[in-house]
Design an enzyme around this catalytic site. Structure first.
Site, PDB file in Angstrom:
ATOM      1  N   THR A   1       0.842  -1.199   0.000  1.00 14.24           N
ATOM      2  CA  THR A   1       0.000   0.000   0.000  1.00 14.24           C
ATOM      3  C   THR A   1       0.876   1.248   0.000  1.00 14.24           C
ATOM      4  OG1 THR A   1      -1.654  -1.166   1.316  1.00 14.24           O
ATOM      5  CG2 THR A   1      -1.780   1.234   1.321  1.00 14.24           C
ATOM      6  N   CYS A   2       1.867   1.244   0.896  1.00 12.66           N
ATOM      7  CA  CYS A   2       2.678   2.444   1.117  1.00 12.66           C
ATOM      8  C   CYS A   2       3.309   2.951  -0.184  1.00 12.66           C
ATOM      9  CB  CYS A   2       3.751   2.109   2.138  1.00 12.66           C
ATOM     10  SG  CYS A   2       4.918   3.426   2.412  1.00 12.66           S
TER      11      CYS A   2
ATOM     12  N   HIS B   1      22.101  27.482  13.505  1.00 15.55           N
ATOM     13  CA  HIS B   1      21.366  28.711  13.200  1.00 15.55           C
ATOM     14  C   HIS B   1      21.573  29.078  11.735  1.00 15.55           C
ATOM     15  CE1 HIS B   1      19.560  32.615  13.857  1.00 15.55           C
ATOM     16  NE2 HIS B   1      20.580  33.167  13.196  1.00 15.55           N
TER      17      HIS B   1
ATOM     18  N   VAL C   1     -12.556   7.088   5.558  1.00 17.35           N
ATOM     19  CA  VAL C   1     -13.058   6.953   6.939  1.00 17.35           C
ATOM     20  C   VAL C   1     -12.280   5.877   7.693  1.00 17.35           C
ATOM     21  CG1 VAL C   1     -15.355   7.839   6.427  1.00 17.35           C
ATOM     22  CG2 VAL C   1     -14.892   5.391   6.146  1.00 17.35           C
TER      23      VAL C   1
ATOM     24  N   ILE D   1      -5.911  10.903   5.530  1.00 17.83           N
ATOM     25  CA  ILE D   1      -5.948  10.885   4.064  1.00 17.83           C
ATOM     26  C   ILE D   1      -6.853  11.989   3.537  1.00 17.83           C
ATOM     27  CG2 ILE D   1      -6.402   9.484   1.997  1.00 17.83           C
ATOM     28  CD1 ILE D   1      -5.908   6.995   3.654  1.00 17.83           C
TER      29      ILE D   1
HETATM   30  P1  FAD Z   1       0.637  -3.074   3.155  1.00 17.03           P
HETATM   31  O1  FAD Z   1       1.509  -1.954   2.755  1.00 17.03           O
HETATM   32  O2  FAD Z   1      -0.833  -2.905   3.051  1.00 17.03           O
HETATM   33  O3  FAD Z   1       1.107  -4.320   2.290  1.00 17.03           O
HETATM   34  C1  FAD Z   1       0.469  -5.547   2.350  1.00 17.03           C
HETATM   35  C2  FAD Z   1       0.779  -6.294   1.061  1.00 17.03           C
HETATM   36  O4  FAD Z   1       0.334  -7.640   1.209  1.00 17.03           O
HETATM   37  C3  FAD Z   1       0.053  -5.738  -0.155  1.00 17.03           C
HETATM   38  O5  FAD Z   1       0.996  -5.430  -1.160  1.00 17.03           O
HETATM   39  C4  FAD Z   1      -0.886  -6.848  -0.587  1.00 17.03           C
HETATM   40  O6  FAD Z   1      -1.006  -6.954  -2.005  1.00 17.03           O
HETATM   41  C5  FAD Z   1      -0.181  -8.080  -0.020  1.00 17.03           C
HETATM   42  N1  FAD Z   1      -1.083  -9.191   0.282  1.00 17.03           N
HETATM   43  C6  FAD Z   1      -2.149  -9.199   1.123  1.00 17.03           C
HETATM   44  N2  FAD Z   1      -2.686 -10.420   1.205  1.00 17.03           N
HETATM   45  C7  FAD Z   1      -1.935 -11.225   0.394  1.00 17.03           C
HETATM   46  C8  FAD Z   1      -1.988 -12.579   0.052  1.00 17.03           C
HETATM   47  N3  FAD Z   1      -2.906 -13.395   0.595  1.00 17.03           N
HETATM   48  N4  FAD Z   1      -1.092 -13.060  -0.826  1.00 17.03           N
HETATM   49  C9  FAD Z   1      -0.145 -12.242  -1.369  1.00 17.03           C
HETATM   50  N5  FAD Z   1      -0.035 -10.956  -1.083  1.00 17.03           N
HETATM   51  C10 FAD Z   1      -0.921 -10.436  -0.202  1.00 17.03           C
HETATM   52  N6  FAD Z   1       1.936   5.598   6.512  1.00 17.03           N
HETATM   53  C11 FAD Z   1       2.991   6.354   6.916  1.00 17.03           C
HETATM   54  O7  FAD Z   1       3.720   5.922   7.818  1.00 17.03           O
HETATM   55  N7  FAD Z   1       3.257   7.569   6.349  1.00 17.03           N
HETATM   56  C12 FAD Z   1       2.481   8.076   5.355  1.00 17.03           C
HETATM   57  O8  FAD Z   1       2.751   9.180   4.862  1.00 17.03           O
HETATM   58  C13 FAD Z   1       1.367   7.317   4.919  1.00 17.03           C
HETATM   59  N8  FAD Z   1       0.587   7.766   3.920  1.00 17.03           N
HETATM   60  C14 FAD Z   1      -0.450   6.988   3.474  1.00 17.03           C
HETATM   61  C15 FAD Z   1      -1.251   7.488   2.449  1.00 17.03           C
HETATM   62  C16 FAD Z   1      -2.300   6.741   1.976  1.00 17.03           C
HETATM   63  C17 FAD Z   1      -3.155   7.281   0.854  1.00 17.03           C
HETATM   64  C18 FAD Z   1      -2.546   5.451   2.520  1.00 17.03           C
HETATM   65  C19 FAD Z   1      -3.660   4.604   1.996  1.00 17.03           C
HETATM   66  C20 FAD Z   1      -1.773   4.948   3.556  1.00 17.03           C
HETATM   67  C21 FAD Z   1      -0.716   5.724   4.048  1.00 17.03           C
HETATM   68  N9  FAD Z   1       0.093   5.274   5.086  1.00 17.03           N
HETATM   69  C22 FAD Z   1       1.133   6.050   5.529  1.00 17.03           C
HETATM   70  C23 FAD Z   1      -0.131   3.974   5.751  1.00 17.03           C
HETATM   71  C24 FAD Z   1       0.852   2.917   5.192  1.00 17.03           C
HETATM   72  O9  FAD Z   1       0.647   2.801   3.807  1.00 17.03           O
HETATM   73  C25 FAD Z   1       0.618   1.569   5.876  1.00 17.03           C
HETATM   74  O10 FAD Z   1       0.729   1.718   7.278  1.00 17.03           O
HETATM   75  C26 FAD Z   1       1.644   0.548   5.417  1.00 17.03           C
HETATM   76  O11 FAD Z   1       1.586   0.355   4.021  1.00 17.03           O
HETATM   77  C27 FAD Z   1       1.409  -0.794   6.114  1.00 17.03           C
HETATM   78  O12 FAD Z   1       2.363  -1.717   5.688  1.00 17.03           O
HETATM   79  P2  FAD Z   1       2.070  -3.297   5.711  1.00 17.03           P
HETATM   80  O13 FAD Z   1       3.339  -3.935   5.267  1.00 17.03           O
HETATM   81  O14 FAD Z   1       1.503  -3.676   7.012  1.00 17.03           O
HETATM   82  O15 FAD Z   1       0.914  -3.542   4.655  1.00 17.03           O
HETATM   83  P1  NAD Z   2      -8.307   8.307   9.760  1.00 20.02           P
HETATM   84  O1  NAD Z   2      -8.629   7.411  10.881  1.00 20.02           O
HETATM   85  O2  NAD Z   2      -7.078   9.119   9.815  1.00 20.02           O
HETATM   86  O3  NAD Z   2      -9.499   9.342   9.559  1.00 20.02           O
HETATM   87  C1  NAD Z   2     -10.811   8.931   9.350  1.00 20.02           C
HETATM   88  C2  NAD Z   2     -11.724  10.092   9.688  1.00 20.02           C
HETATM   89  O4  NAD Z   2     -13.013   9.790   9.212  1.00 20.02           O
HETATM   90  C3  NAD Z   2     -11.837  10.354  11.193  1.00 20.02           C
HETATM   91  O5  NAD Z   2     -11.642  11.726  11.435  1.00 20.02           O
HETATM   92  C4  NAD Z   2     -13.251   9.900  11.512  1.00 20.02           C
HETATM   93  O6  NAD Z   2     -13.830  10.619  12.590  1.00 20.02           O
HETATM   94  C5  NAD Z   2     -13.964  10.164  10.202  1.00 20.02           C
HETATM   95  N1  NAD Z   2     -15.158   9.352   9.957  1.00 20.02           N
HETATM   96  C6  NAD Z   2     -15.353   8.044  10.231  1.00 20.02           C
HETATM   97  N2  NAD Z   2     -16.577   7.651   9.782  1.00 20.02           N
HETATM   98  C7  NAD Z   2     -17.145   8.737   9.188  1.00 20.02           C
HETATM   99  C8  NAD Z   2     -18.365   8.968   8.518  1.00 20.02           C
HETATM  100  N3  NAD Z   2     -19.265   7.987   8.360  1.00 20.02           N
HETATM  101  N4  NAD Z   2     -18.613  10.208   8.037  1.00 20.02           N
HETATM  102  C9  NAD Z   2     -17.706  11.214   8.189  1.00 20.02           C
HETATM  103  N5  NAD Z   2     -16.521  11.035   8.820  1.00 20.02           N
HETATM  104  C10 NAD Z   2     -16.237   9.826   9.305  1.00 20.02           C
HETATM  105  O7  NAD Z   2      -8.375   7.391   8.447  1.00 20.02           O
HETATM  106  P2  NAD Z   2      -7.846   7.638   6.966  1.00 20.02           P
HETATM  107  O8  NAD Z   2      -7.674   9.077   6.695  1.00 20.02           O
HETATM  108  O9  NAD Z   2      -8.735   6.833   6.098  1.00 20.02           O
HETATM  109  O10 NAD Z   2      -6.423   6.960   7.001  1.00 20.02           O
HETATM  110  C11 NAD Z   2      -6.290   5.572   7.348  1.00 20.02           C
HETATM  111  C12 NAD Z   2      -4.992   5.304   8.029  1.00 20.02           C
HETATM  112  O11 NAD Z   2      -3.923   5.405   7.091  1.00 20.02           O
HETATM  113  C13 NAD Z   2      -4.621   6.316   9.106  1.00 20.02           C
HETATM  114  O12 NAD Z   2      -5.198   6.010  10.345  1.00 20.02           O
HETATM  115  C14 NAD Z   2      -3.131   6.189   9.167  1.00 20.02           C
HETATM  116  O13 NAD Z   2      -2.822   5.102  10.000  1.00 20.02           O
HETATM  117  C15 NAD Z   2      -2.756   5.869   7.728  1.00 20.02           C
HETATM  118  N6  NAD Z   2      -2.265   7.089   7.044  1.00 20.02           N
HETATM  119  C16 NAD Z   2      -1.171   7.716   7.534  1.00 20.02           C
HETATM  120  C17 NAD Z   2      -0.687   8.850   6.914  1.00 20.02           C
HETATM  121  C18 NAD Z   2       0.532   9.514   7.472  1.00 20.02           C
HETATM  122  O14 NAD Z   2       1.220   8.901   8.274  1.00 20.02           O
HETATM  123  N7  NAD Z   2       0.846  10.742   7.069  1.00 20.02           N
HETATM  124  C19 NAD Z   2      -1.315   9.362   5.792  1.00 20.02           C
HETATM  125  C20 NAD Z   2      -2.431   8.713   5.316  1.00 20.02           C
HETATM  126  C21 NAD Z   2      -2.892   7.572   5.948  1.00 20.02           C
END
Ligand code: FAD
Ligand code: NAD
Length: 464
Positions: free
Chosen positions: A42-43, A443, A271, A187
Site C-alpha cells: 500500500t505504502c 542557526h 473513513v 488521508i
Molecule cells: P501493506 O503496505 O498494506 O502491504 C500488504 C501487502 O500484502 C500488499 O501489497 C498486498 O497486495 C499483499 N497481500 C495481502 N494479502 C496477500 C496474500 N494473501 N497473498 C499475497 N499478497 C498479499 N503511513 C505512513 O507511515 N506515512 C504516510 O505518509 C502514509 N501515507 C499513506 C497514504 C495513503 C493514501 C494510505 C492509503 C496509507 C498511508 N500510510 C502512511 C499507511 C501505510 O501505507 C501503511 O501503514 C503501510 O503500508 C502498512 O504496511 P504493511 O506492510 O503492514 O501492509
Molecule cells: P483516519 O482514521 O485518519 O481518519 C478517518 C476520519 O473519518 C476520522 O476523522 C473519523 O472521525 C472520520 N469518519 C469516520 N466515519 C465517518 C463517517 N461515516 N462520516 C464522516 N466522517 C467519518 O483514516 P484515513 O484518513 O482513512 O487513514 C487511514 C490510516 O492510514 C490512518 O489512520 C493512518 O494510519 C494511515 N495514514 C497515515 C498517513 C501519514 O502517516 N501521514 C497518511 C495517510 C494515511
C-alpha cells in the site's frame, strides 16, 4: 504443481513484509516472500509515496499561482502557470516504479526468493500460491503474515463511479471540479488540501466535532486556519448519507440536523482502513484476534507457534515505519537473536499544510500521569521560519515536572516532518529538558525552536 520449502515465508511485500524479508536474507535465513500486487504494498504503490508526490506537485502549482497573481511578497512573477495533470500523474508513477524496482533489487541482493501471486494458507506451515504459471506450494518452518490493510467502504457510499477511495484518487486523470471528502482524518486532509491546491473546490465532511481528531486541538488549529485560507469548506459533526439519485451530489446531514446537498463530481471516502484478514485462509489457522486485528505479543508472535504477524494487519498505529520496525525485529528473532518491542514511541506525521508531527505523549496524556512542565515556542519568533514564510505553528515539549524527563514532543509548521527524527531520537534516548536545551542547534534552522521549547519549559527561553 510445484513445491518449495524454506525456513521463512513472508506473506505480503508491503513495508512490513519486504523489510522483514530483506533483513532475514541479510542474516542468512532462507526466505521466500509472496506478493499478489507489486513490491512495496500500500505504502509505495497507493499510499505514502504517491500521496506525498501529489502533495508536492500541488504545493508547487499553488506557489506558481501566487506568483502569477503577483500577490506574493517575494517579488517573483510568472505568467499563466498551467497544469498538465496527466504529466503530474506520470511523474508520480515514475517515482513509484523506480522504487518498485529498487525493492525487487534489494530482495534479490539479500537472496530472497520472490513469488508473485495470491497466497492462501492450507495450514500453519503451508501456503499455496496462484501464480501465472500455475499453483506453487510453499512449506515453511516459520511464517510472517504481513497482509496489510484496505480502505473502509461505507455501505451507503459503495466504491464505484464517482465514489472513490484513496487508491483511485491517486490515479485520477483529471482534477475534479468539486471534490467532496468524507472523513477529515489523515488521508482526507492530506489529499483534500492537495486537490484544493490543484484547483478543485473541496468540501470535507467529518463526523466528529473537529478534523484530525487524533491530534489535540492546539496542534490542529494552524491546519484549520489554512483550510479556510485555501477555501476548503469543512462540515464537522456532519453525517454523509449517500449519493444523489443522479450521482452528482453528496447528501449530508449537518450538525444541526439539516439536510445539505454538496454538488460533487468525485466523492472521496476516507473513513479509515481495515486489516486484510479475509480471502487468505485465516480460518485454516484459527489465530486469536484483538478485535478486527490479529493479536500479537511484544515479539509479534501470534497465538500459533511459528506464525508471526506485523504491520497494519496487527492494528494501530497503521503506519509504514511501525510495520518496518516490526518486520526488522521479527527477522532478527527468526535468525536467533534476542529481540522484543522496546520502542518508546512511534512518531506520527501528518503531511497537511502546515505539517503536524507528534511523538510520545500529548499534554493531556502526560498530565494524566502526573505533574508536567510544558514549553511551547512559536515559529513566529524563529528567524528561519520567517525566511521561509512559515511563521504559523510551534514546537511543544512535554516533560515530567520532577526530573524533566521528556515524555512527548509535537510540532506544527511548514516542513516540520523533517524534525520528527530529532524528536524521536530525544525520546528514544531518554532525553531530559536539559539535554535538548544543552545541544547546540544550528542557526538559522527551524530546529532552534525545539531547543527553545525545552528552554521555555525550564523557564528561560532566550528568543521570546
Ligand atoms: P501493506 O503496505 O498494506 O502491504 C500488504 C501487502 O500484502 C500488499 O501489497 C498486498 O497486495 C499483499 N497481500 C495481502 N494479502 C496477500 C496474500 N494473501 N497473498 C499475497 N499478497 C498479499 N503511513 C505512513 O507511515 N506515512 C504516510 O505518509 C502514509 N501515507 C499513506 C497514504 C495513503 C493514501 C494510505 C492509503 C496509507 C498511508 N500510510 C502512511 C499507511 C501505510 O501505507 C501503511 O501503514 C503501510 O503500508 C502498512 O504496511 P504493511 O506492510 O503492514 O501492509
Ligand atoms: P483516519 O482514521 O485518519 O481518519 C478517518 C476520519 O473519518 C476520522 O476523522 C473519523 O472521525 C472520520 N469518519 C469516520 N466515519 C465517518 C463517517 N461515516 N462520516 C464522516 N466522517 C467519518 O483514516 P484515513 O484518513 O482513512 O487513514 C487511514 C490510516 O492510514 C490512518 O489512520 C493512518 O494510519 C494511515 N495514514 C497515515 C498517513 C501519514 O502517516 N501521514 C497518511 C495517510 C494515511
Amino acid at each position: 504443481m510445484k513445491e518449495i520449502s524454506c525456513k521463512l515465508l513472508v506473506v505480503g511485500a508491503g513495508p512490513g513484509g519486504y523489510v522483514c524479508a530483506i533483513r532475514a536474507g541479510q542474516l542468512g535465513v532462507d526466505t521466500v516472500i509472496v506478493e499478489a500486487g507489486k513490491p512495496g504494498g500500500t505504502c509505495l504503490n497507493v499510499g505514502c509515496i504517491p500521496s506525498k508526490a501529489l502533495i508536492h506537485a500541488a504545493q508547487e502549482f499553488e506557489k506558481a499561482g501566487h506568483w502569477a497573481a503577483r500577490s506574493d511578497v517575494l517579488g517573483i512573477g510568472v505568467e499563466n502557470p498551467s497544469l498538465d495533470f496527466a504529466a503530474t500523474i506520470a511523474w508520480k508513477d515514475g517515482i513509484v516504479s523506480r522504487l518498485n524496482s529498487g525493492i525487487a533489487g534489494l530482495l534479490k541482493k539479500a537472496k530472497v526468493k520472490y513469488v508473485q501471486g495470491w497466497a492462501t494458507f492450507r495450514d500453519g506451515k503451508t501456503v499455496s500460491v496462484e501464480t501465472e504459471t500455475g499453483e506453487q506450494v510453499i512449506r515453511a518452518e516459520t511464517v510472517v503474515i504481513a497482509t496489510g490493510s484496505a480502505p473502509v467502504e461505507l455501505p451507503f457510499l459503495p466504491f464505484g463511479g464517482p465514489v472513490v477511495s484513496s487508491t483511485e484518487a491517486l490515479a485520477l486523470r483529471q482534477v475534479p471540479q468539486h471534490l467532496a471528502v468524507v472523513g477529515g482524518g489523515y488521508i482526507g486532509l492530506e489529499l483534500g488540501i492537495a486537490f484544493a491546491k490543484l484547483g478543485a473546490r473541496v468540501t470535507v465532511v467529518e463526523a466528529l466535532a473537529r478534523v484530525l481528531p487524533q491530534y489535540d486541538a492546539e496542534l490542529v488549529r494552524p491546519v484549520t486556519k489554512r483550510l479556510s485560507a485555501l477555501g476548503i469548506e469543512v462540515l464537522t459533526g456532519a453525517k454523509a448519507k449517500g449519493l444523489s439519485a443522479k450521482g452528482d451530489a453528496l447528501l449530508v446531514e449537518t450538525s444541526d440536523g439539516r439536510d445539505k446537498r454538496i454538488a460533487a463530481d468525485r466523492v472521496l471516502v476516507t473513513v479509515g482502513r481495515k486489516p486484510v484478514t479475509a480471502g487468505w485462509g485465516l480460518d485454516q489457522i484459527d489465530l486469536d484476534m484483538a478485535g478486527r486485528f490479529i493479536r500479537i505479543d511484544e515479539q509479534c508472535r501470534t497465538s500459533m507457534r511459528g506464525i508471526y504477524a506485523i504491520g497494519d494487519v496487527t492494528g494501530e498505529p497503521m503506519l509504514a515505519h511501525r510495520a518496518m520496525a516490526q518486520g526488522e525485529m521479527v527477522a532478527e528473532i527468526v535468525a536467533g537473536q534476542r529481540r522484543s518491542w522496546d520502542k518508546r514511541a512511534v512518531p506520527a506525521v501528518c503531511f497537511t499544510d502546515p505539517e503536524i508531527v507528534s511523538v510520545g505523549l500529548s499534554p493531556d496524556e502526560a498530565k494524566a500521569l502526573g505533574e508536567t512542565r510544558i514549553g511551547i515556542f512559536p515559529f513566529s519568533a524563529n528567524g528561519r521560519a520567517m525566511t521561509m514564510q512559515g511563521e504559523d505553528g510551534f514546537v511543544r515539549v512535554v516533560a515530567r515536572a520532577d526530573n524533566h524527563l521528556v515524555l512527548g514532543i509535537q510540532a506544527v509548521g511548514q516542513g516540520v516532518s523533517e524534525l520528527s527524527a530529532a524528536f524521536s531520537l530525544a525520546l528514544e534516548m531518554g532525553a531530559r529538558l536539559e539535554d535538548i536545551a544543552g545541544t547546540i542547534h544550528a542557526h538559522p534552522t527551524q530546529s532552534e525552536a525545539f531547543a527553545e521549547a525545552a528552554l521555555k519549559a525550564l523557564g528561560h527561553a532566550l528568543h521570546i
